[in-house]
Design an enzyme around this catalytic site. Structure first.
Site, PDB file in Angstrom:
ATOM      1  N   ARG A  12      12.069  -2.590  10.400  1.00 14.14           N
ATOM      2  CA  ARG A  12      11.157  -2.134  11.448  1.00 14.14           C
ATOM      3  C   ARG A  12      11.047  -3.194  12.531  1.00 14.14           C
ATOM      4  O   ARG A  12      11.028  -4.386  12.249  1.00 14.14           O
ATOM      5  CB  ARG A  12       9.773  -1.854  10.839  1.00 14.14           C
ATOM      6  CG  ARG A  12       9.704  -0.477  10.230  1.00 14.14           C
ATOM      7  CD  ARG A  12       8.447  -0.257   9.433  1.00 14.14           C
ATOM      8  NE  ARG A  12       7.216  -0.763  10.039  1.00 14.14           N
ATOM      9  CZ  ARG A  12       6.022  -0.625   9.482  1.00 14.14           C
ATOM     10  NH1 ARG A  12       5.896   0.009   8.325  1.00 14.14           N
ATOM     11  NH2 ARG A  12       4.947  -1.107  10.062  1.00 14.14           N
TER      12      ARG A  12
ATOM     13  N   ARG B 279       0.411  -9.401  13.554  1.00 12.41           N
ATOM     14  CA  ARG B 279      -0.268  -8.285  12.865  1.00 12.41           C
ATOM     15  C   ARG B 279      -1.316  -8.825  11.889  1.00 12.41           C
ATOM     16  O   ARG B 279      -2.386  -8.229  11.719  1.00 12.41           O
ATOM     17  CB  ARG B 279       0.751  -7.417  12.112  1.00 12.41           C
ATOM     18  CG  ARG B 279       1.603  -6.574  13.059  1.00 12.41           C
ATOM     19  CD  ARG B 279       2.877  -6.069  12.390  1.00 12.41           C
ATOM     20  NE  ARG B 279       2.637  -5.073  11.376  1.00 12.41           N
ATOM     21  CZ  ARG B 279       3.535  -4.738  10.435  1.00 12.41           C
ATOM     22  NH1 ARG B 279       4.705  -5.336  10.393  1.00 12.41           N
ATOM     23  NH2 ARG B 279       3.247  -3.813   9.562  1.00 12.41           N
TER      24      ARG B 279
ATOM     25  N   LYS C  23       0.839  -1.208   0.000  1.00 15.80           N
ATOM     26  CA  LYS C  23       0.000   0.000   0.000  1.00 15.80           C
ATOM     27  C   LYS C  23       0.873   1.258   0.000  1.00 15.80           C
ATOM     28  O   LYS C  23       0.621   2.201  -0.734  1.00 15.80           O
ATOM     29  CB  LYS C  23      -0.917   0.045   1.230  1.00 15.80           C
ATOM     30  CG  LYS C  23      -1.870  -1.120   1.350  1.00 15.80           C
ATOM     31  CD  LYS C  23      -2.850  -0.931   2.501  1.00 15.80           C
ATOM     32  CE  LYS C  23      -2.217  -0.891   3.878  1.00 15.80           C
ATOM     33  NZ  LYS C  23      -1.669  -2.185   4.357  1.00 15.80           N
TER      34      LYS C  23
ATOM     35  N   ARG D  14      11.812  -6.833   4.485  1.00 15.52           N
ATOM     36  CA  ARG D  14      11.596  -5.431   4.119  1.00 15.52           C
ATOM     37  C   ARG D  14      12.554  -4.511   4.881  1.00 15.52           C
ATOM     38  O   ARG D  14      12.714  -4.632   6.092  1.00 15.52           O
ATOM     39  CB  ARG D  14      10.148  -5.052   4.456  1.00 15.52           C
ATOM     40  CG  ARG D  14       9.830  -3.597   4.224  1.00 15.52           C
ATOM     41  CD  ARG D  14       8.351  -3.361   4.224  1.00 15.52           C
ATOM     42  NE  ARG D  14       7.782  -3.228   5.557  1.00 15.52           N
ATOM     43  CZ  ARG D  14       6.534  -2.797   5.772  1.00 15.52           C
ATOM     44  NH1 ARG D  14       5.742  -2.505   4.761  1.00 15.52           N
ATOM     45  NH2 ARG D  14       6.079  -2.701   6.999  1.00 15.52           N
TER      46      ARG D  14
ATOM     47  N   ARG E 194      -8.866   1.050  10.359  1.00 17.44           N
ATOM     48  CA  ARG E 194      -8.447  -0.315  10.672  1.00 17.44           C
ATOM     49  C   ARG E 194      -9.425  -1.005  11.605  1.00 17.44           C
ATOM     50  O   ARG E 194      -9.179  -2.151  11.989  1.00 17.44           O
ATOM     51  CB  ARG E 194      -7.081  -0.287  11.345  1.00 17.44           C
ATOM     52  CG  ARG E 194      -5.926  -0.641  10.397  1.00 17.44           C
ATOM     53  CD  ARG E 194      -4.651  -0.281  11.104  1.00 17.44           C
ATOM     54  NE  ARG E 194      -3.504  -1.040  10.787  1.00 17.44           N
ATOM     55  CZ  ARG E 194      -2.450  -0.557  10.119  1.00 17.44           C
ATOM     56  NH1 ARG E 194      -2.482   0.646   9.608  1.00 17.44           N
ATOM     57  NH2 ARG E 194      -1.384  -1.293   9.973  1.00 17.44           N
TER      58      ARG E 194
HETATM   59  P1  AMP Z   1       1.597   0.508   9.272  1.00 19.04           P
HETATM   60  O1  AMP Z   1       2.839   1.262   8.935  1.00 19.04           O
HETATM   61  O2  AMP Z   1       0.372   1.022   8.559  1.00 19.04           O
HETATM   62  O3  AMP Z   1       1.760  -0.987   9.132  1.00 19.04           O
HETATM   63  O4  AMP Z   1       1.318   0.785  10.833  1.00 19.04           O
HETATM   64  C1  AMP Z   1       2.251   0.402  11.812  1.00 19.04           C
HETATM   65  C2  AMP Z   1       1.560   0.273  13.159  1.00 19.04           C
HETATM   66  O5  AMP Z   1       0.983   1.533  13.530  1.00 19.04           O
HETATM   67  C3  AMP Z   1       0.394  -0.718  13.220  1.00 19.04           C
HETATM   68  O6  AMP Z   1       0.821  -2.064  13.406  1.00 19.04           O
HETATM   69  C4  AMP Z   1      -0.374  -0.176  14.426  1.00 19.04           C
HETATM   70  O7  AMP Z   1       0.304  -0.498  15.639  1.00 19.04           O
HETATM   71  C5  AMP Z   1      -0.250   1.329  14.228  1.00 19.04           C
HETATM   72  N1  AMP Z   1      -1.344   1.877  13.397  1.00 19.04           N
HETATM   73  C6  AMP Z   1      -1.242   2.481  12.169  1.00 19.04           C
HETATM   74  N2  AMP Z   1      -2.446   2.856  11.718  1.00 19.04           N
HETATM   75  C7  AMP Z   1      -3.337   2.480  12.667  1.00 19.04           C
HETATM   76  C8  AMP Z   1      -4.752   2.556  12.782  1.00 19.04           C
HETATM   77  N3  AMP Z   1      -5.496   3.105  11.819  1.00 19.04           N
HETATM   78  N4  AMP Z   1      -5.325   2.062  13.908  1.00 19.04           N
HETATM   79  C9  AMP Z   1      -4.599   1.519  14.893  1.00 19.04           C
HETATM   80  N5  AMP Z   1      -3.265   1.384  14.854  1.00 19.04           N
HETATM   81  C10 AMP Z   1      -2.628   1.864  13.750  1.00 19.04           C
END
Ligand code: AMP
Length: 219
Positions: free
Chosen positions: A161, A172, A14, A128, A89
């Site tokens: 990460r 996740r 994404k 990654r 989410r």
């Molecule tokens: P991402 O980079 O989108 O994979 O986000 C990394 C982490 O940020 C996720 O695993 C969550 O811990 C947190 N996070 C990001 N967006 C959200 C969301 N909309 N709701 C809750 N947690 C979020």
């Protein structure tokens, strides 16, 4: 207005597609994951609250996330449109987003839903690497880069990460299946979801998204 949501499990590309589309259509890429990582790096109160949850692959509470997105959508830079990546989410976040859109007179044009199978996602995420400075994403399987190599774009050392270890990735994905996947139904019912096979090569995914948007009359 070009308002697009990018939806799907972690690791389906994404962020990569959002960067490309954001450059091509000159609209900001709002990634809630990036906003949280900036908050963590800046040591803000939100960052302090979020860090342990993020490292463990858990979701940050809805009220915190909804406020972050509300603030981001208040920015004048989104007047011409935006790409929202990583939000909503949960069904609660989806309801809140609809309310924010209604209040601001924004119409979500489409929800691009990225699809890939679990083992492919685990393979992708555990190899990654990302640049903490410009957010570019690289894959340690397909090139000579490894953690600590300079980012080819800006020279900052690349990192893996904390939440991309195999165990956390699997967690996740479970969180995604339990809490996030139900959101899709919400957008299916609204007739906004467009599905994409995220296992295709990156250029092909971009092309397919654009043709789906053309077919839908968005471009
Ligand atoms: P991402 O980079 O989108 O994979 O986000 C990394 C982490 O940020 C996720 O695993 C969550 O811990 C947190 N996070 C990001 N967006 C959200 C969301 N909309 N709701 C809750 N947690 C979020």
């Amino acid at each position: 207005m070009f308002s697009l949501l990018l939806f799907g499990p972690p690791g389906v590309g994404k962020g990569t597609q959002a960067k490309r589309l954001s450059e091509e259509f000159s609209v900001p890429h709002i990634s809630t994951g990036d906003l949280l990582r900036h908050a963590v790096a800046g040591g803000t109160e939100v960052g302090r609250k979020a860090k342990a949850l993020m490292d463990a692959g858990q979701l940050v509470p809805d009220d915190v996330m909804i406020q972050i997105v509300r603030d981001a959508l208040d920015s004048p830079s989104v007047a011409q449109g935006f790409l929202l990546d990583g939000f909503p989410r949960t069904p609660e976040q989806a309801e809140a987003l609809s309310a924010i859109f209604k209040q601001k007179g924004i119409k979500a044009c489409r929800v691009i839903t990225f699809e890939a199978d679990t083992e492919e996602i685990v393979r992708r995420l555990s190899s990654r690497l990302s640049c903490p400075n410009d957010g570019f994403i690289f894959n340690s399987r397909t090139g000579s880069l490894k953690a600590g190599s300079p980012c080819p774009e800006c020279g900052t050392p690349l990192v893996q990460r904390a939440d991309d270890s195999e165990e956390t990735v699997r967690h996740r994905l479970t969180v995604y299946a339990n809490k996030t996947a139900p959101v899709l139904e919400y957008y299916e019912k609204a007739g906004l979801a467009l599905h994409i096979d995220a296992t295709m090569p990156i250029d092909k995914v971009t092309e397919t998204i654009k043709s789906l948007l053309k077919e839908a009359g968005v471009l």
